[in-house]
Design an enzyme around this catalytic site. Structure first.
Site, PDB file in Angstrom:
ATOM      1  N   ASN A 150      -8.452   4.254  -8.467  1.00 43.92           N
ATOM      2  CA  ASN A 150      -8.330   5.055  -9.695  1.00 43.92           C
ATOM      3  C   ASN A 150      -8.039   4.218 -10.937  1.00 43.92           C
ATOM      4  O   ASN A 150      -8.424   4.588 -12.043  1.00 43.92           O
ATOM      5  CB  ASN A 150      -7.332   6.211  -9.527  1.00 43.92           C
ATOM      6  CG  ASN A 150      -5.938   5.755  -9.195  1.00 43.92           C
ATOM      7  OD1 ASN A 150      -5.726   4.599  -8.840  1.00 43.92           O
ATOM      8  ND2 ASN A 150      -4.991   6.651  -9.286  1.00 43.92           N
ATOM      9  N   GLU A 163       3.727   1.813  -4.047  1.00 43.72           N
ATOM     10  CA  GLU A 163       3.510   2.779  -5.150  1.00 43.72           C
ATOM     11  C   GLU A 163       2.603   3.849  -4.569  1.00 43.72           C
ATOM     12  O   GLU A 163       1.402   3.636  -4.421  1.00 43.72           O
ATOM     13  CB  GLU A 163       2.821   2.089  -6.338  1.00 43.72           C
ATOM     14  CG  GLU A 163       3.624   0.972  -6.971  1.00 43.72           C
ATOM     15  CD  GLU A 163       4.746   1.480  -7.842  1.00 43.72           C
ATOM     16  OE1 GLU A 163       4.856   2.702  -8.043  1.00 43.72           O
ATOM     17  OE2 GLU A 163       5.539   0.641  -8.307  1.00 43.72           O
ATOM     18  N   LEU A 164       3.177   4.993  -4.237  1.00 45.65           N
ATOM     19  CA  LEU A 164       2.435   5.968  -3.428  1.00 45.65           C
ATOM     20  C   LEU A 164       2.107   7.250  -4.208  1.00 45.65           C
ATOM     21  O   LEU A 164       2.094   7.237  -5.429  1.00 45.65           O
ATOM     22  CB  LEU A 164       3.235   6.251  -2.146  1.00 45.65           C
ATOM     23  CG  LEU A 164       3.645   4.988  -1.370  1.00 45.65           C
ATOM     24  CD1 LEU A 164       4.492   5.325  -0.159  1.00 45.65           C
ATOM     25  CD2 LEU A 164       2.421   4.170  -0.943  1.00 45.65           C
ATOM     26  N   CYS A 169      -1.839   8.876 -10.318  1.00 44.31           N
ATOM     27  CA  CYS A 169      -0.709   9.213  -9.448  1.00 44.31           C
ATOM     28  C   CYS A 169       0.387   9.934 -10.221  1.00 44.31           C
ATOM     29  O   CYS A 169       1.203  10.623  -9.626  1.00 44.31           O
ATOM     30  CB  CYS A 169      -0.167   7.952  -8.807  1.00 44.31           C
ATOM     31  SG  CYS A 169       0.180   6.712 -10.030  1.00 44.31           S
TER      32      CYS A 169
HETATM   33  P1  NAP Z   1      -5.739   5.218  -0.128  1.00 47.63           P
HETATM   34  O1  NAP Z   1      -6.734   5.939   0.703  1.00 47.63           O
HETATM   35  O2  NAP Z   1      -4.353   5.105   0.366  1.00 47.63           O
HETATM   36  O3  NAP Z   1      -6.384   3.787  -0.402  1.00 47.63           O
HETATM   37  C1  NAP Z   1      -5.733   2.815  -1.174  1.00 47.63           C
HETATM   38  C2  NAP Z   1      -6.096   1.444  -0.658  1.00 47.63           C
HETATM   39  O4  NAP Z   1      -5.642   1.325   0.687  1.00 47.63           O
HETATM   40  C3  NAP Z   1      -7.588   1.151  -0.639  1.00 47.63           C
HETATM   41  O5  NAP Z   1      -7.785  -0.214  -0.929  1.00 47.63           O
HETATM   42  C4  NAP Z   1      -7.958   1.449   0.804  1.00 47.63           C
HETATM   43  O6  NAP Z   1      -9.101   0.741   1.239  1.00 47.63           O
HETATM   44  C5  NAP Z   1      -6.725   0.915   1.507  1.00 47.63           C
HETATM   45  N1  NAP Z   1      -6.517   1.459   2.845  1.00 47.63           N
HETATM   46  C6  NAP Z   1      -6.840   2.674   3.320  1.00 47.63           C
HETATM   47  N2  NAP Z   1      -6.455   2.782   4.620  1.00 47.63           N
HETATM   48  C7  NAP Z   1      -5.899   1.587   4.954  1.00 47.63           C
HETATM   49  C8  NAP Z   1      -5.319   1.070   6.155  1.00 47.63           C
HETATM   50  N3  NAP Z   1      -5.214   1.807   7.266  1.00 47.63           N
HETATM   51  N4  NAP Z   1      -4.840  -0.196   6.137  1.00 47.63           N
HETATM   52  C9  NAP Z   1      -4.924  -0.946   5.021  1.00 47.63           C
HETATM   53  N5  NAP Z   1      -5.459  -0.504   3.864  1.00 47.63           N
HETATM   54  C10 NAP Z   1      -5.935   0.749   3.833  1.00 47.63           C
HETATM   55  O7  NAP Z   1      -5.586   5.858  -1.562  1.00 47.63           O
HETATM   56  P2  NAP Z   1      -6.711   6.224  -2.592  1.00 47.63           P
HETATM   57  O8  NAP Z   1      -7.306   7.528  -2.216  1.00 47.63           O
HETATM   58  O9  NAP Z   1      -7.623   5.082  -2.804  1.00 47.63           O
HETATM   59  O10 NAP Z   1      -5.835   6.363  -3.937  1.00 47.63           O
HETATM   60  C11 NAP Z   1      -5.257   7.550  -4.319  1.00 47.63           C
HETATM   61  C12 NAP Z   1      -3.778   7.577  -3.957  1.00 47.63           C
HETATM   62  O11 NAP Z   1      -3.113   6.485  -4.562  1.00 47.63           O
HETATM   63  C13 NAP Z   1      -3.110   8.813  -4.492  1.00 47.63           C
HETATM   64  O12 NAP Z   1      -2.221   9.338  -3.549  1.00 47.63           O
HETATM   65  C14 NAP Z   1      -2.350   8.304  -5.697  1.00 47.63           C
HETATM   66  O13 NAP Z   1      -1.250   9.094  -6.058  1.00 47.63           O
HETATM   67  C15 NAP Z   1      -1.962   6.938  -5.244  1.00 47.63           C
HETATM   68  N6  NAP Z   1      -1.664   6.074  -6.395  1.00 47.63           N
HETATM   69  C16 NAP Z   1      -0.364   5.737  -6.615  1.00 47.63           C
HETATM   70  C17 NAP Z   1      -0.031   4.968  -7.708  1.00 47.63           C
HETATM   71  C18 NAP Z   1       1.404   4.588  -7.967  1.00 47.63           C
HETATM   72  O14 NAP Z   1       1.619   3.673  -8.745  1.00 47.63           O
HETATM   73  N7  NAP Z   1       2.372   5.229  -7.340  1.00 47.63           N
HETATM   74  C19 NAP Z   1      -1.021   4.515  -8.574  1.00 47.63           C
HETATM   75  C20 NAP Z   1      -2.343   4.863  -8.320  1.00 47.63           C
HETATM   76  C21 NAP Z   1      -2.650   5.655  -7.203  1.00 47.63           C
HETATM   77  P3  NAP Z   1     -10.544   1.434   1.264  1.00 47.63           P
HETATM   78  O15 NAP Z   1     -10.856   1.774  -0.154  1.00 47.63           O
HETATM   79  O16 NAP Z   1     -11.425   0.341   1.794  1.00 47.63           O
HETATM   80  O17 NAP Z   1     -10.447   2.617   2.150  1.00 47.63           O
END
Ligand code: NAP
Length: 492
Positions: free
Chosen positions: A163, A262-263, A296
């Site tokens: 994002n 950061e979730l 997020c």
């Molecule tokens: P995600 O599915 O958790 O993916 C984030 C990253 O993790 C991607 O690089 C993904 O790789 C990788 N990943 C997924 N499964 C993994 C595993 N089993 N082992 C290691 N890495 C893995 O999240 P998203 O859908 O991309 O992002 C949206 C989420 O991020 C939302 O919940 C949002 O709130 C959160 N977010 C939080 C913040 C904050 O600062 N708190 C900021 C931005 C976003 P792939 O792309 O290759 O699957």
């Protein structure tokens, strides 16, 4: 006819499709690639090297070697290189924004804003890295001195989401490099191009080989498994969803790695009867619809006091009717598509469930059937805190509006979630804003403001929204170990 991404760039060499490891551009395992899709057109815009566990391991080992010299450099030397990298990012804003919009979907204006935000973390930490102070502790014995120094934690594994394809990287890599660490980064598979462009500019800035490695790949489990299990990696920093964060924390436990997480979030905006709607509406538009709701800290629950509720919904509906969802290449687009077809289907399912639970659709509420992963601005009313939509992170342009009568009820609703990232309050009552901010179980609170994030302030959550803080003077701590040195026999 669509103009190819590369033909839109002034500097074509910023579009990289190979991974970047130990200062070299690498092809994928057996020359395999994965496709990067423009979410506005559903067209393939690049085919990027597909790396796996073996390449990740090699990157970790070269990062460890590169770090041995880097951590011994004067902080000023590291700072100068980071400043150079920052300047190159700023100088290339126009191209970097096009690359980001093409892979992520956000408008060019939003992408340019993110590039400035992204560069700001490098600049900030280039300075902060010069201020890693220790302590001298008065001891109980006259023959001893206690000294505390802070040292680079070691090789850092970083995993980032789609994002914010640039800023989520620099707010990890900036502090890590500034204090003497090396980084092995896995960017999201949807948005590897922004990460690779950052690597190209790091290379041009003269950041030594091995310090910033970008492992592109679509097997997150394999790459993440290597990063979380390799003993040379001392810290994992992750931005992404809460379920994946929990998996990574469990994996890190085996080698007792430090983690920062950061979730996800479920941000409330509490709007009291005395709030100034001229402030509220632009604030809500920013917090709810920026990046088409895919942040997020997006406002997930609009919790509005009864006396102002009807007027608020009316004015919000007028404001969103002026949105124009479209591709970054169209100059009149105010909002972009969602990231994938899956994301659009998820949002639609949440809206359908809310309707089944009794919600009223004020506007929107139906996924677009045209090309591109679009979902319209949607306002839902007649909601309550027993519905599924109250508990879930929506991550799309859907404004869920709840009502409350008393201050205590608003506070209870705001805190009734496992998440604790950001919360917002609109009121003209100073006493109430203070007390409310103190009682909110969140890492960040905006009072009469929703644009709360910057490199100079701490970003992070509590509860299942994570641990650790990024940005600000606190943002270095996650990359440092504290070492106590006892100097004995000082009276000899
Ligand atoms: P995600 O599915 O958790 O993916 C984030 C990253 O993790 C991607 O690089 C993904 O790789 C990788 N990943 C997924 N499964 C993994 C595993 N089993 N082992 C290691 N890495 C893995 O999240 P998203 O859908 O991309 O992002 C949206 C989420 O991020 C939302 O919940 C949002 O709130 C959160 N977010 C939080 C913040 C904050 O600062 N708190 C900021 C931005 C976003 P792939 O792309 O290759 O699957």
């Amino acid at each position: 006819m669509t103009v190819q991404l590369i033909d839109q760039l002034s500097d074509r060499t910023l579009l990289k499709q190979q991974a970047y490891v130990n200062g070299q551009w690498l092809d994928g395992n057996a020359n395999t690639t994965f496709a990067v899709i423009d979410p506005a057109t559903e067209q393939v815009i690049a085919n990027v090297a597909n790396l796996g566990a073996a390449e990740t391991r090699a990157a970790i080992e070269s990062a460890d070697l590169a770090m041995r010299d880097w951590r011994q450099q004067a902080p000023k030397t590291r700072s100068d290189l980071l400043e150079r990298w920052c300047q190159l990012i700023v100088d290339n804003t126009a191209d970097l924004a096009i690359i980001m919009s093409a892979e992520q979907g956000k408008t060019l204006a939003e992408s340019k804003g993110e590039i400035a935000y992204s560069a700001s973390f490098i600049k900030w930490f280039a300075e902060e890295g010069k201020r890693v102070y220790g302590d001298v502790i008065p001891t109980a014995q006259t023959d001893r001195r206690g000294i505390v120094i802070k040292q680079a934690i070691g090789v850092v594994g970083a995993i980032t989401p789609w994002n914010f394809p640039s800023a989520m990287i620099t707010r990890k890599v900036g502090p890590a490099l500034a204090v003497g660490c090396a980084v092995v980064l896995k960017p999201a598979a949807e948005t590897p191009l922004s990460a690779l462009a950052l690597a190209e500019l790091a290379d041009r800035a003269g950041i030594p080989a091995g310090l910033f490695n970008v492992i592109t790949g679509d097997d997150a489990v394999a790459i993440g498994g290597e990063l979380t299990s390799h003993t040379l990696v001392k810290k994992i920093t992750f931005t992404g969803s809460t379920p994946v964060g929990k998996i990574l924390m469990a994996q890190c436990a085996q080698t007792v790695k430090r983690t920062s997480m950061e979730l996800g979030g479920n941000a409330p905006i509490v709007i009291f009867d005395d709030a100034d709607l001229d402030l509220v509406i632009p604030g809500v538009i920013n917090a709810k619809f920026r990046n088409s709701g895919q942040t997020c800290i997006s406002a997930n629950r609009l919790i509005v006091q009864e006396g102002i509720y009807a007027e608020f919904v009316k004015r919000l509906n007028i404001a969103v009717s002026e949105f124009n969802f479209g591709a970054y290449s169209q100059s009149d687009s105010t909002h972009g598509p969602l990231i994938t077809a899956k994301a659009t289907a998820n949002i639609d399912a949440k809206v359908r469930q809310a309707i089944a639970d009794g919600a009223t659709v004020v506007c929107g509420g139906k996924a677009s059937v045209a090309a591109g992963y679009y979902y319209p601005a949607t306002i839902l009313t007649h909601l309550n805190d027993t519905m599924a939509i109250f508990k879930e992170e929506i991550f799309g342009p859907v404004a869920a509006v709840y009502s409350f009568s008393t201050e205590q009820q608003a506070l209870d609703m705001a805190n009734d979630t496992v998440f604790g990232l950001a919360a917002y309050v609109y009121t003209e009552n100073m006493r109430r804003s203070w007390k409310f901010a103190e009682a909110l179980e969140y890492g960040m609170v905006g009072i009469n403001e929703t644009a709360i994030s910057a490199e100079i302030v701490p970003f992070g959550g509590v509860k299942e929204s994570g641990q650790g803080r990024e940005g600000s003077k606190y943002g270095l701590d996650d990359y440092l170990e504290i070492k106590y040195i006892c100097m004995g026999a000082m009276d000899k």
